[in-house]
Design an enzyme around this catalytic site. Structure first.
Site, PDB file in Angstrom:
ATOM      1  N   LYS A   1     -40.304 -17.393 -49.547  1.00  0.00           N
ATOM      2  CA  LYS A   1     -39.718 -18.482 -50.350  1.00  0.00           C
ATOM      3  C   LYS A   1     -40.262 -19.834 -49.888  1.00  0.00           C
ATOM      4  O   LYS A   1     -40.826 -19.937 -48.789  1.00  0.00           O
ATOM      5  CB  LYS A   1     -38.196 -18.430 -50.216  1.00  0.00           C
ATOM      6  CG  LYS A   1     -37.692 -18.598 -48.781  1.00  0.00           C
ATOM      7  CD  LYS A   1     -36.243 -18.156 -48.604  1.00  0.00           C
ATOM      8  CE  LYS A   1     -35.811 -18.333 -47.160  1.00  0.00           C
ATOM      9  NZ  LYS A   1     -34.481 -17.772 -46.894  1.00  0.00           N
TER      10      LYS A   1
ATOM     11  N   TYR B   1     -42.308 -50.740 -37.374  1.00  0.00           N
ATOM     12  CA  TYR B   1     -41.166 -51.232 -38.151  1.00  0.00           C
ATOM     13  C   TYR B   1     -39.936 -51.374 -37.266  1.00  0.00           C
ATOM     14  O   TYR B   1     -39.639 -50.492 -36.452  1.00  0.00           O
ATOM     15  CB  TYR B   1     -40.836 -50.256 -39.280  1.00  0.00           C
ATOM     16  CG  TYR B   1     -41.801 -50.310 -40.443  1.00  0.00           C
ATOM     17  CD1 TYR B   1     -41.929 -51.476 -41.197  1.00  0.00           C
ATOM     18  CD2 TYR B   1     -42.555 -49.206 -40.780  1.00  0.00           C
ATOM     19  CE1 TYR B   1     -42.806 -51.520 -42.285  1.00  0.00           C
ATOM     20  CE2 TYR B   1     -43.433 -49.241 -41.855  1.00  0.00           C
ATOM     21  CZ  TYR B   1     -43.551 -50.405 -42.605  1.00  0.00           C
ATOM     22  OH  TYR B   1     -44.419 -50.437 -43.668  1.00  0.00           O
TER      23      TYR B   1
ATOM     24  N   MET C   1     -44.836 -44.292 -42.978  1.00  0.00           N
ATOM     25  CA  MET C   1     -45.120 -43.314 -44.032  1.00  0.00           C
ATOM     26  C   MET C   1     -46.431 -42.569 -43.760  1.00  0.00           C
ATOM     27  O   MET C   1     -46.526 -41.359 -43.983  1.00  0.00           O
ATOM     28  CB  MET C   1     -45.208 -44.011 -45.393  1.00  0.00           C
ATOM     29  CG  MET C   1     -45.330 -43.051 -46.558  1.00  0.00           C
ATOM     30  SD  MET C   1     -45.561 -43.865 -48.145  1.00  0.00           S
ATOM     31  CE  MET C   1     -44.027 -44.730 -48.347  1.00  0.00           C
TER      32      MET C   1
ATOM     33  N   ARG D   1     -22.001 -17.845 -48.475  1.00  0.00           N
ATOM     34  CA  ARG D   1     -23.025 -18.537 -49.253  1.00  0.00           C
ATOM     35  C   ARG D   1     -23.093 -17.823 -50.603  1.00  0.00           C
ATOM     36  O   ARG D   1     -22.349 -18.164 -51.501  1.00  0.00           O
ATOM     37  CB  ARG D   1     -24.368 -18.526 -48.505  1.00  0.00           C
ATOM     38  CG  ARG D   1     -25.402 -19.435 -49.115  1.00  0.00           C
ATOM     39  CD  ARG D   1     -26.620 -19.655 -48.218  1.00  0.00           C
ATOM     40  NE  ARG D   1     -27.410 -18.443 -47.986  1.00  0.00           N
ATOM     41  CZ  ARG D   1     -28.551 -18.443 -47.304  1.00  0.00           C
ATOM     42  NH1 ARG D   1     -29.033 -19.571 -46.781  1.00  0.00           N
ATOM     43  NH2 ARG D   1     -29.225 -17.326 -47.108  1.00  0.00           N
TER      44      ARG D   1
HETATM   45  C1  LIG Z   1     -34.533 -17.007 -45.734  1.00  0.00           C
HETATM   46  C2  LIG Z   1     -33.858 -15.680 -45.699  1.00  0.00           C
HETATM   47  C3  LIG Z   1     -34.340 -14.635 -44.888  1.00  0.00           C
HETATM   48  C4  LIG Z   1     -35.439 -14.822 -43.853  1.00  0.00           C
HETATM   49  O1  LIG Z   1     -34.864 -15.370 -42.698  1.00  0.00           O
HETATM   50  P1  LIG Z   1     -35.725 -15.656 -41.376  1.00  0.00           P
HETATM   51  O2  LIG Z   1     -34.727 -16.196 -40.423  1.00  0.00           O
HETATM   52  O3  LIG Z   1     -36.743 -16.675 -41.758  1.00  0.00           O
HETATM   53  O4  LIG Z   1     -36.325 -14.385 -40.943  1.00  0.00           O
HETATM   54  C5  LIG Z   1     -33.770 -13.382 -45.014  1.00  0.00           C
HETATM   55  N1  LIG Z   1     -32.746 -13.171 -45.875  1.00  0.00           N
HETATM   56  C6  LIG Z   1     -32.218 -14.165 -46.639  1.00  0.00           C
HETATM   57  C7  LIG Z   1     -31.096 -13.861 -47.545  1.00  0.00           C
HETATM   58  C8  LIG Z   1     -32.745 -15.456 -46.565  1.00  0.00           C
HETATM   59  O5  LIG Z   1     -32.201 -16.429 -47.296  1.00  0.00           O
END
Ligand SMILES: *Cc1c(COP(=O)(O)O)cnc(C)c1O
Length: 371
Positions: A37, A260, A312, A138
């Site tokens: 992802k 800055y 930046m 979640r």
């Molecule tokens: C992002 C995610 C993972 C991967 O987790 P890692 O800690 O990066 O191995 C696995 N399962 C779900 C549901 C996730 O959201």
């Protein structure tokens, strides 16, 4: 060769393949799937995914439908799960791209079932994952939702329950009581639901041992060389290194300030360097505001401290201690933001964040080099 003012992100695909094999060993008999992802954790899904597939990975995970569609174009054969589930009216798109949603609500189960029963002409039940919430709060079916599903077995007609999955909240801490509590709730859910392969562990969960492996583990961060636990030594091979060239060096005297807000003031003679990388490249401005003196990068393996605020497009580092080297740092030399000399997990800790966030914040104007 012309010098460059561009930072470079190097990604070592051979190390990625080696990390996949290592995760397979950790996962034992369970299948090792890969989470790609957010554009492969910011490293470039299009480059990451063929390497993982060549290393033997057959099951991939993304968060969103659009990511799934992009991934399908790269991998005609693989199994692809979409974590956020099937938003209303999108079942057809999932089917068209052969994507498997993680069904997270009753409305999604009904939508998937209705699509399979009404629209899918050849009557093959389409596969989907059922996502159970075992305490993260979640996404997915909590205890009541599982009971409701279990009481209505007809909800499973017409589609294929290819996987039941859940996600751990505290897998980065093996001593946390949440792990065992979630394991128990997940087992209870599996006992109540129709029989299907199961998946609970992310990278950290994989390291919790065989009780947590079930049929498939979902590895993300460890594939990318970041540790999934509080222990730096749990990290596998680093696969990403981010380096930025020095654009200029300057001498400062006592009383001179930097950047800055003039938040850093020299107390004596100093040499500083300005590197070509800033918050516009994903290195949060927060690094320079909360306690910049703690943040270290490296030049030729030597630590150099961040000074003042991150701009930046640039940041300042302290070269004073390196002025006596046979070859002191000069314009064009590379400052390693993270990589083999400066592990990404260490930098993340110094910035009060996690390597996941550093990677997924990576900018788009680097010279990206895949080897
Ligand atoms: C992002 C995610 C993972 C991967 O987790 P890692 O800690 O990066 O191995 C696995 N399962 C779900 C549901 C996730 O959201």
């Amino acid at each position: 060769m012309a010098a460059s003012d561009q930072a470079e992100l190097r990604v070592d695909l051979a190390a990625l393949a080696a990390n996949y094999k290592t995760m397979q060993k950790h996962a034992g008999a369970a299948q090792t799937s890969a989470v790609v992802k957010a554009d492969g954790y910011g490293l470039g899904m299009a480059q990451i995914v063929p390497t993982l597939a060549a290393a033997g990975c057959k099951v991939f995970w993304v968060a969103q439908l659009n990511e799934g569609i992009a991934l399908r174009a790269l991998l005609p054969e693989a199994v692809i799960y979409v974590l956020n589930g099937v938003p209303r009216g999108t079942a057809k798109e999932f089917a068209a791209h052969d994507l498997r949603p993680c069904l997270i609500t009753m409305a999604q189960v009904e939508e998937w079932q209705a699509y399979c029963q009404d629209n899918h002409q050849d009557n093959t039940p389409l596969p989907a994952c059922l996502f159970v919430d075992s305490g993260f709060n979640r996404l997915g079916f909590g205890e009541l939702g599982v009971a409701e599903l279990a009481a209505k077995p007809q909800l499973f007609d017409g589609w294929e329950l290819s996987l039941i999955a859940s996600h751990l909240a505290c897998a980065d801490d093996p001593t946390h009581p949440m792990n065992a509590a979630q394991l128990e709730r997940f087992r209870n859910a599996l006992a109540a639901l129709p029989k299907a392969p199961a998946s609970l562990a992310n990278s950290g969960g994989t390291m919790l041992g065989p009780d947590y492996h079930f049929d498939m583990v979902r590895t993300g961060t460890m594939l990318y060389g970041c540790s999934a636990t509080a222990r730096e030594e749990d990290a596998l091979l680093p696969i990403a290194s981010l380096r930025a060239p020095l654009l200029q060096t300057r001498q400062l005297s006592a009383g001179d300030s930097i950047g800055y807000g003039a938040t850093f003031t020299a107390s004596g003679e100093m040499t500083i360097g300005i590197a070509s990388l800033g918050y516009g490249d994903g290195l949060s401005r927060y690094f320079g505001t909360h306690s910049p003196s703690k943040v270290r990068f490296t030049i030729g393996g030597h630590p150099v401290a961040l000074l003042g605020r991150v701009s930046m497009d640039s940041l300042a580092v302290d070269l004073t201690d390196l002025a006596g080297l046979a070859r002191p740092p000069a314009v064009g030399d590379m400052v390693e933001i993270f990589g083999t000399d400066n592990p990404i997990d260490r930098l993340a800790r110094q910035g009060n964040t996690i390597s996941y966030e550093l990677l997924t914040s990576l900018g788009s104007r680097y010279n990206r080099i895949y080897s």
